[in-house]
Design an enzyme around this catalytic site. Structure first.
Site, PDB file in Angstrom:
ATOM      1  N   ALA A 175     -17.108  41.568  32.980  1.00  0.00           N
ATOM      2  CA  ALA A 175     -17.790  41.296  34.250  1.00  0.00           C
ATOM      3  C   ALA A 175     -16.895  40.459  35.168  1.00  0.00           C
ATOM      4  O   ALA A 175     -15.720  40.753  35.321  1.00  0.00           O
ATOM      5  CB  ALA A 175     -19.160  40.656  34.000  1.00  0.00           C
ATOM      6  N   CYS A 176     -17.444  39.366  35.721  1.00  0.00           N
ATOM      7  CA  CYS A 176     -16.692  38.590  36.720  1.00  0.00           C
ATOM      8  C   CYS A 176     -15.477  37.884  36.131  1.00  0.00           C
ATOM      9  O   CYS A 176     -14.648  37.361  36.878  1.00  0.00           O
ATOM     10  CB  CYS A 176     -17.602  37.564  37.393  1.00  0.00           C
ATOM     11  N   SER A 177     -15.384  37.830  34.810  1.00  0.00           N
ATOM     12  CA  SER A 177     -14.214  37.190  34.199  1.00  0.00           C
ATOM     13  C   SER A 177     -13.193  38.214  33.712  1.00  0.00           C
ATOM     14  O   SER A 177     -12.263  37.856  32.974  1.00  0.00           O
ATOM     15  CB  SER A 177     -14.647  36.280  33.046  1.00  0.00           C
TER      16      SER A 177
END
Ligand code: CO8
Length: 372
Positions: A155-157
């Protein structure tokens, strides 16, 4: 063990922009249409009317002013509310690969390198266009890179986690250089009909060239260390997957797109991220006060202000922790990389900076850099 650096970055920005005002007009027209269609049920109380969205709320709650998207007419059509993407034949380059190639070529040119200098491609993003063949292999081939490619999703990482893998590979000598690309085409996964989140995301692609420091140009950012953390949470989710059709699900079910408990995410992730960065710095005998710049994940302006305040014990200036989300919105894993891409020229040799992502999973990744 080789010393490793981020030697350059690249950024692909779609040509189409949606302002908050355009977005809200389309959403409110959609609400009018739906409320008229269900007027009877709303009147007898068996269905709730869809409330209007507002530019003031979006600006105040998030700091977002606009977002870039790969296709806006479909998003702004109140009878559709999702991008119109042309199907491409298998013989054509796919959309995610096309934008990744553009960002990667910029990164290579900026570092004075060619495909012959790179041994691998990691395509790291919150959503992949297809299951297989890996997007990264298509990107690798389009760039003319001999070696390997694979996809990964945190995801966002995704970007920071991919940086750690790339750094490890270059450090140990299994690759001379690796291109990490983050084609975050978020608009097809966003519930544009849900006012709680319709304003949050934008499309973009970033690229990062990670290579041996002794092969890089002067001014590269040496990677002093990386640190990753995950802790399971249902507060940010998307249940779409290859099993959905076997569950006889309606593909339009709300849980087949991005959904979240935004307030809980805000409350839980901010302290985790601040603690994570502080611990990572301490491992290198540094404190937040020693850091020249924080390139933080770009989900929400207030979130970044709170994390910076926890780190520095004071309000951060745009120079301490630059924001790009007003222009780009949340671009999932690309956000902290855009902040780095746009705001690193003035960092002096010897100064230290931190890239930090946080998001679904939960997942947090930090990359500690020193300019050479
Ligand atoms: N217009 C007007 N009013 C609204 C709107 C709107 N558009 N939306 C909500 N409201 C109302 C609500 O209904 C609520 O009304 P009431 O008080 O009557 O119930 C009121 O405004 C307040 O709503 P919220 O409590 O939801 O508002 P917040 O102040 O919490 O702000 C945010 C909402 C902006 C979502 C905020 O909570 C936030 O940013 N939280 C952090 C979220 C976050 O960082 N999430 C990370 C997600 S990204 C990630 O991990 C990657 C996922 C993969 C990418 C997927 C691509 C699609």
């Amino acid at each position: 063990m080789h010393r490793v650096c981020i030697s350059s970055t690249g950024l692909y920005v779609p040509s189409e922009v949606i302002s908050n005002a355009e977005l809200v007009i389309a959403f409110n027209q959609f609400a009018d249409l739906e409320n008229a269609r269900h007027a009877e049920a709303i009147a007898v109380g068996t269905q709730r009317a869809i409330p209007y969205s507002s530019v003031e709320f979006i600006q105040k709650a998030s700091g977002i002013e606009q977002r870039y998207v790969v296709e806006k007419s479909g998003v702004l059509d109140p009878s559709r509310m999702l991008p119109r993407l042309k199907p491409r034949a298998d013989s054509e380059i796919s959309l995610m690969a096309e934008v990744a190639v553009s960002a990667a070529q910029q990164a290579l040119a900026q570092a004075g390198k060619t495909a012959a200098d790179v041994d691998g491609v990691i395509c790291a993003a919150a959503n992949m266009q297809r299951a297989y063949p890996a997007m990264a292999i298509e990107i690798q081939t389009a760039l003319g890179i001999q070696g390997f490619g694979f996809d990964m999703n945190v995801a966002c990482s995704s970007a920071t986690f991919a940086i750690q893998i790339a750094v490890n590979a270059v450090q140990t000598g299994s690759a001379r250089a690796i291109l990490v690309v983050n084609p975050e085409i978020t608009s097809p996964h966003l519930a544009w009909k849900d006012r709680d989140c319709h304003f949050i995301f934008g499309d973009v692609c970033t690229a990062i060239l990670i290579e041996r420091l002794d092969n890089a140009q002067a001014g590269a950012f040496e990677v002093l260390g990386t640190q990753l953390l995950t802790s399971f949470s249902n507060n940010i989710r998307n249940n779409a997957g290859f099993m959905s059709r076997c569950e006889d699900r309606d593909p339009n079910d709300r849980d087949q797109l991005f959904y979240q408990e935004g307030r809980k995410v805000f409350k839980e992730v901010c302290p985790l991220a601040a603690e994570h960065i502080t611990q990572h710095l301490a491992k290198h005998a540094l404190t937040p006060a020693n850091v020249r710049r924080f390139w933080l994940h770009q989900a929400n302006m207030a979130m970044n202000q709170l994390i910076s305040r926890k780190l520095l014990g004071r309000d951060a200036t745009p120079d301490d922790a630059p924001l790009i989300l007003n222009e780009f919105a949340n671009t999932a894993s690309a956000g902290s990389i855009i902040a780095f891409h746009r705001h690193h020229d003035d960092i002096q040799a010897g100064e230290v900076g931190v890239i930090c992502s946080f998001g679904a999973g939960y997942s947090i990744g930090s990359v500690l850099l020193r300019r050479t």
